[in-house]
Design a protein around this motif. Structure first.
Motif, mmCIF file in Angstrom:
data_model
loop_
_atom_site.group_PDB
_atom_site.id
_atom_site.type_symbol
_atom_site.label_atom_id
_atom_site.label_comp_id
_atom_site.label_asym_id
_atom_site.label_seq_id
_atom_site.Cartn_x
_atom_site.Cartn_y
_atom_site.Cartn_z
ATOM 1 N N LEU A 151 57.839 19.897 41.249
ATOM 2 C CA LEU A 151 56.427 19.806 40.887
ATOM 3 C C LEU A 151 55.888 21.117 40.312
ATOM 4 C CD1 LEU A 151 55.141 17.907 44.051
ATOM 5 C CD2 LEU A 151 55.895 16.957 41.863
ATOM 6 N N GLY A 152 56.737 22.062 40.008
ATOM 7 C CA GLY A 152 56.277 23.382 39.610
ATOM 8 C C GLY A 152 56.256 23.671 38.127
ATOM 9 N N GLU A 153 56.546 22.674 37.288
ATOM 10 C CA GLU A 153 56.660 22.922 35.849
ATOM 11 C C GLU A 153 55.366 23.476 35.259
ATOM 12 O OE1 GLU A 153 56.101 22.330 31.742
ATOM 13 O OE2 GLU A 153 55.230 20.885 33.137
ATOM 14 N N ARG A 154 54.240 22.856 35.562
ATOM 15 C CA ARG A 154 52.956 23.308 35.007
ATOM 16 C C ARG A 154 52.578 24.680 35.577
ATOM 17 N NH1 ARG A 154 47.179 22.235 35.158
ATOM 18 N NH2 ARG A 154 47.356 21.544 37.309
ATOM 19 N N MET A 155 52.822 24.876 36.858
ATOM 20 C CA MET A 155 52.543 26.157 37.492
ATOM 21 C C MET A 155 53.352 27.272 36.822
ATOM 22 S SD MET A 155 53.376 27.368 41.385
ATOM 23 C CE MET A 155 55.108 26.973 41.136
ATOM 24 N N MET A 156 54.616 27.035 36.568
ATOM 25 C CA MET A 156 55.463 28.051 35.965
ATOM 26 C C MET A 156 55.039 28.346 34.529
ATOM 27 S SD MET A 156 57.313 28.971 38.434
ATOM 28 C CE MET A 156 58.448 30.073 37.603
ATOM 29 N N ARG A 157 54.485 27.359 33.859
ATOM 30 C CA ARG A 157 54.037 27.524 32.480
ATOM 31 C C ARG A 157 52.671 28.215 32.410
ATOM 32 N NH1 ARG A 157 53.903 22.433 31.136
ATOM 33 N NH2 ARG A 157 51.672 22.256 31.044
ATOM 34 N N MET A 197 52.597 35.516 37.013
ATOM 35 C CA MET A 197 53.409 36.213 38.011
ATOM 36 C C MET A 197 52.935 37.650 38.143
ATOM 37 S SD MET A 197 55.655 34.433 39.601
ATOM 38 C CE MET A 197 56.504 35.779 40.389
ATOM 39 N N HIS A 198 52.860 38.101 39.379
ATOM 40 C CA HIS A 198 52.521 39.490 39.657
ATOM 41 C C HIS A 198 53.577 40.043 40.609
ATOM 42 C CE1 HIS A 198 48.508 40.080 37.880
ATOM 43 N NE2 HIS A 198 48.438 38.775 37.977
ATOM 44 N N PHE A 220 55.685 44.710 45.119
ATOM 45 C CA PHE A 220 56.171 43.523 45.839
ATOM 46 C C PHE A 220 57.668 43.324 45.617
ATOM 47 C CE2 PHE A 220 51.773 41.391 45.081
ATOM 48 C CZ PHE A 220 51.212 42.181 46.069
ATOM 49 N N ALA A 221 58.089 43.433 44.374
ATOM 50 C CA ALA A 221 59.496 43.178 44.043
ATOM 51 C C ALA A 221 60.418 44.118 44.807
ATOM 52 C CB ALA A 221 59.704 43.303 42.532
ATOM 53 N N ASP A 222 60.038 45.375 44.884
ATOM 54 C CA ASP A 222 60.850 46.355 45.601
ATOM 55 C C ASP A 222 60.911 46.051 47.098
ATOM 56 O OD1 ASP A 222 62.380 48.838 45.726
ATOM 57 O OD2 ASP A 222 60.610 49.667 46.725
ATOM 58 N N LEU A 223 59.801 45.564 47.642
ATOM 59 C CA LEU A 223 59.725 45.307 49.081
ATOM 60 C C LEU A 223 60.320 43.968 49.500
ATOM 61 C CD1 LEU A 223 56.087 46.618 49.629
ATOM 62 C CD2 LEU A 223 58.216 47.726 50.356
ATOM 63 N N THR A 224 60.518 43.054 48.536
ATOM 64 C CA THR A 224 60.962 41.695 48.882
ATOM 65 C C THR A 224 62.272 41.293 48.218
ATOM 66 O OG1 THR A 224 59.742 40.691 47.054
ATOM 67 C CG2 THR A 224 58.573 40.917 49.157
ATOM 68 N N VAL A 274 54.371 37.260 43.414
ATOM 69 C CA VAL A 274 53.437 36.201 43.786
ATOM 70 C C VAL A 274 52.963 35.513 42.517
ATOM 71 C CG1 VAL A 274 52.655 37.300 45.917
ATOM 72 C CG2 VAL A 274 51.444 37.757 43.798
ATOM 73 N N MET A 275 52.679 34.216 42.645
ATOM 74 C CA MET A 275 52.181 33.438 41.520
ATOM 75 C C MET A 275 50.678 33.286 41.671
ATOM 76 S SD MET A 275 52.671 31.635 38.750
ATOM 77 C CE MET A 275 54.430 31.332 38.647
ATOM 78 N N ILE A 276 49.952 33.628 40.630
ATOM 79 C CA ILE A 276 48.518 33.404 40.590
ATOM 80 C C ILE A 276 48.320 32.038 39.928
ATOM 81 C CG2 ILE A 276 46.279 34.261 39.793
ATOM 82 C CD1 ILE A 276 47.864 36.154 41.738
ATOM 83 N N TYR A 277 47.904 31.065 40.744
ATOM 84 C CA TYR A 277 47.738 29.676 40.281
ATOM 85 C C TYR A 277 46.712 29.052 41.211
ATOM 86 C CZ TYR A 277 49.310 25.073 38.542
ATOM 87 O OH TYR A 277 49.394 23.829 37.947
#
Length: 74
Positions: free
Chosen positions: A9-15, A19-20, A36-40, A45-48
């Motif tokens: 169900l993530g196609e529209r979200m990904m489009r 991304m932050h 975030f990337a370095d710590l995880t 995170v996705m802003i949606y």
């Protein structure tokens, strides 16, 4: 984000989402980046917007031919 993608169900979200991979906090007159990337291990995170997630979930339910139950709070 991961769950919506796993459910297909993530196609529209990904489009349409944004991304932050970090934020910068400012205090004491200085900027402090939280990476975030370095710590995880590379995750962000996705802003949606929540109402967009609801639209996607409702559409999936309707497209599956299932009943949709909405509870009205009074």
């Amino acid at each position: 984000m991961d769950l919506l993608n796993e459910l297909g169900l993530g196609e529209r979200m990904m489009r349409q989402g944004l991304m932050h991979y970090g934020v910068e906090l400012r205090f004491g007159g200085r900027g402090h980046r939280i990476d975030f990337a370095d710590l995880t291990g590379g995750k962000g995170v996705m802003i949606y917007a929540q109402h967009e997630v609801i639209k996607d979930l409702v559409a999936a339910r309707v497209n599956a031919g299932e009943k949709l139950f909405l509870k009205r709070e009074v």
